[in-house]
Write a protein that holds these residues in place. Structure first.
Motif, PDB file in Angstrom:
ATOM      1  N   PRO A 184       0.818  -1.131   0.024  1.00 16.14           N
ATOM      2  CA  PRO A 184       0.012  -0.140  -0.064  1.00 16.14           C
ATOM      3  C   PRO A 184       0.809   1.197  -0.128  1.00 16.14           C
ATOM      4  O   PRO A 184       0.298   2.351  -0.338  1.00 16.14           O
ATOM      5  CB  PRO A 184      -0.894  -0.037   1.334  1.00 16.14           C
ATOM      6  CG  PRO A 184      -0.072  -0.955   2.142  1.00 16.14           C
ATOM      7  CD  PRO A 184       0.663  -1.784   1.301  1.00 16.14           C
ATOM      8  N   SER A 185       2.218   1.128   0.339  1.00 19.73           N
ATOM      9  CA  SER A 185       2.981   2.249   0.357  1.00 19.73           C
ATOM     10  C   SER A 185       3.565   2.864  -1.110  1.00 19.73           C
ATOM     11  O   SER A 185       3.887   3.851  -1.157  1.00 19.73           O
ATOM     12  CB  SER A 185       4.181   1.870   1.260  1.00 19.73           C
ATOM     13  OG  SER A 185       4.941   0.921   0.577  1.00 19.73           O
ATOM     14  N   ASN A 213      -9.225   9.288  -2.333  1.00 22.89           N
ATOM     15  CA  ASN A 213      -9.069   8.060  -1.788  1.00 22.89           C
ATOM     16  C   ASN A 213     -10.082   7.022  -2.690  1.00 22.89           C
ATOM     17  O   ASN A 213     -10.450   5.846  -2.124  1.00 22.89           O
ATOM     18  CB  ASN A 213      -9.853   7.847  -0.224  1.00 22.89           C
ATOM     19  CG  ASN A 213      -8.885   8.608   0.757  1.00 22.89           C
ATOM     20  OD1 ASN A 213      -7.568   8.322   0.692  1.00 22.89           O
ATOM     21  ND2 ASN A 213      -9.346   9.262   1.606  1.00 22.89           N
ATOM     22  N   ASP A 214     -10.743   7.540  -3.758  1.00 21.92           N
ATOM     23  CA  ASP A 214     -11.258   6.881  -4.888  1.00 21.92           C
ATOM     24  C   ASP A 214     -10.625   6.475  -5.960  1.00 21.92           C
ATOM     25  O   ASP A 214      -9.663   7.526  -6.711  1.00 21.92           O
ATOM     26  CB  ASP A 214     -12.667   7.706  -5.153  1.00 21.92           C
ATOM     27  CG  ASP A 214     -13.697   7.785  -3.845  1.00 21.92           C
ATOM     28  OD1 ASP A 214     -13.527   7.033  -2.930  1.00 21.92           O
ATOM     29  OD2 ASP A 214     -14.260   8.941  -3.893  1.00 21.92           O
ATOM     30  N   GLU A 228     -12.775   2.312  -3.621  1.00 21.34           N
ATOM     31  CA  GLU A 228     -11.947   2.993  -2.682  1.00 21.34           C
ATOM     32  C   GLU A 228     -10.582   2.402  -2.996  1.00 21.34           C
ATOM     33  O   GLU A 228     -10.396   1.204  -3.430  1.00 21.34           O
ATOM     34  CB  GLU A 228     -12.487   2.895  -1.408  1.00 21.34           C
ATOM     35  CG  GLU A 228     -13.703   3.470  -1.274  1.00 21.34           C
ATOM     36  CD  GLU A 228     -14.368   3.264   0.200  1.00 21.34           C
ATOM     37  OE1 GLU A 228     -13.541   2.503   1.185  1.00 21.34           O
ATOM     38  OE2 GLU A 228     -15.260   3.909   0.875  1.00 21.34           O
ATOM     39  N   LYS A 229      -9.458   3.135  -2.897  1.00 24.41           N
ATOM     40  CA  LYS A 229      -8.225   2.732  -2.822  1.00 24.41           C
ATOM     41  C   LYS A 229      -7.765   1.552  -1.987  1.00 24.41           C
ATOM     42  O   LYS A 229      -7.297   0.463  -2.361  1.00 24.41           O
ATOM     43  CB  LYS A 229      -7.191   3.869  -2.498  1.00 24.41           C
ATOM     44  CG  LYS A 229      -6.937   4.836  -3.373  1.00 24.41           C
ATOM     45  CD  LYS A 229      -5.935   5.805  -2.812  1.00 24.41           C
ATOM     46  CE  LYS A 229      -5.583   6.755  -3.903  1.00 24.41           C
ATOM     47  NZ  LYS A 229      -4.590   7.813  -3.500  1.00 24.41           N
ATOM     48  N   ASN A 230      -8.729   1.389  -0.840  1.00 24.97           N
ATOM     49  CA  ASN A 230      -8.338   0.380   0.092  1.00 24.97           C
ATOM     50  C   ASN A 230      -9.061  -1.057  -0.474  1.00 24.97           C
ATOM     51  O   ASN A 230      -8.776  -2.133   0.394  1.00 24.97           O
ATOM     52  CB  ASN A 230      -8.912   0.591   1.545  1.00 24.97           C
ATOM     53  CG  ASN A 230     -10.142   1.062   1.625  1.00 24.97           C
ATOM     54  OD1 ASN A 230     -11.092   0.652   0.627  1.00 24.97           O
ATOM     55  ND2 ASN A 230     -10.733   1.336   2.640  1.00 24.97           N
ATOM     56  N   LYS A 231      -9.698  -1.071  -1.529  1.00 21.05           N
ATOM     57  CA  LYS A 231     -10.257  -2.097  -2.143  1.00 21.05           C
ATOM     58  C   LYS A 231      -9.179  -2.805  -2.838  1.00 21.05           C
ATOM     59  O   LYS A 231      -9.571  -4.216  -3.397  1.00 21.05           O
ATOM     60  CB  LYS A 231     -11.391  -1.949  -3.051  1.00 21.05           C
ATOM     61  CG  LYS A 231     -12.577  -1.405  -2.123  1.00 21.05           C
ATOM     62  CD  LYS A 231     -13.009  -2.364  -1.145  1.00 21.05           C
ATOM     63  CE  LYS A 231     -14.359  -2.098  -0.380  1.00 21.05           C
ATOM     64  NZ  LYS A 231     -14.845  -3.250   0.297  1.00 21.05           N
ATOM     65  N   VAL A 233      -5.878  -4.691  -3.620  1.00 29.14           N
ATOM     66  CA  VAL A 233      -5.151  -5.725  -2.740  1.00 29.14           C
ATOM     67  C   VAL A 233      -4.006  -6.155  -3.414  1.00 29.14           C
ATOM     68  O   VAL A 233      -3.712  -5.852  -4.887  1.00 29.14           O
ATOM     69  CB  VAL A 233      -6.031  -6.820  -2.366  1.00 29.14           C
ATOM     70  CG1 VAL A 233      -7.272  -6.460  -1.454  1.00 29.14           C
ATOM     71  CG2 VAL A 233      -6.554  -7.610  -3.680  1.00 29.14           C
TER      72      VAL A 233
END
Length: 233
Positions: A184-185, A213-214, A228-231, A233
């Protein structure tokens, strides 16, 4: 005229006598015994102190056949050929061979002891008994049904087998190795190939747009999705 009548009467009586004699002869016909086991039972009935059909047997005197043949020479039920065959069957039975022991008494037709079993004869009987039991065991083994399952498939079984094989084959097809989780970094780049978690499964997509963040991604099928970015992987 009277003489003619008397002659007819005599002829009629003679004919009746002949018919009667033929009937009596037919009724007296002897049924010959041919089966060895039946002959043995017949001998046990006539000479009960010598022959038996069950239980322990008695060793027979040497030369018992000649004694039997002489005793039954006027007996039309048993021929010498059948008698010899029955005697051979009797003396080769397990219970008879088991009776031939060292110093056991040999008997005649009346059951009278006439001699002792010699060592040579006892050993020979024991050897015959062992061989006979071995042959019987081999026959039982050969006649025993094979327990191995026949490797023959019925149509239904073959169908299931083919379905299973296909299923296993599909499973065995090497799937693309799962990519290691993205760091993620690292910065995201438009056009980058990413794995996006849609529902419970990651889907291969191409990054189309980044907005805070999208992100907007496009699946391999051409579908555009905003998530979202956190989706990723």
């Amino acid at each position: 005229m009277q003489e003619t009548t008397e002659l007819k009467t005599v002829n009629q009586e003679s004919a009746e006598t002949t018919v009667t004699a033929e009937v009596e002869t037919t009724e007296e016909q002897v049924v010959k015994l041919k089966d060895s086991q039946v002959v043995i039972a017949y001998l046990a009935e006539k000479f009960p102190n010598c022959f038996t059909i069950k239980g322990a047997a008695k060793p027979l005197k040497i030369g018992i056949f000649q004694e039997l043949a002489e005793s039954l020479k006027d007996d039309d039920k048993v021929s010498k050929t059948v008698l010899r065959s029955a005697l051979r069957k009797y003396t080769s039975s397990w219970r008879y061979l088991e009776s031939v022991k060292l110093d056991a008494d040999r008997v005649d037709l009346q059951g009278t002891a006439v001699a002792k079993i010699e060592a040579e004869h006892a050993e020979h009987a024991e050897k015959q008994l062992v061989e006979s039991k071995q042959k019987a065991a081999e026959r039982r083994k050969q006649n025993k049904p094979a327990r191995k399952k026949a490797n023959v498939q019925t149509p239904d079984r073959a169908k299931k087998s083919n379905f299973k094989s296909k299923k296993d084959s599909d499973k065995s097809k090497a799937k693309p190795a799962a990519k290691p989780a993205r760091d993620p970094s690292l910065p995201l780049t438009v056009g980058e190939k990413v794995q996006v978690l849609l529902g419970n499964s990651p889907v291969s997509c191409t990054l189309q747009e980044i907005s805070g963040n999208d992100v907007v991604v496009m699946t391999n099928s051409g579908m555009t999705i905003k998530t979202e970015k956190n989706k990723i992987v």
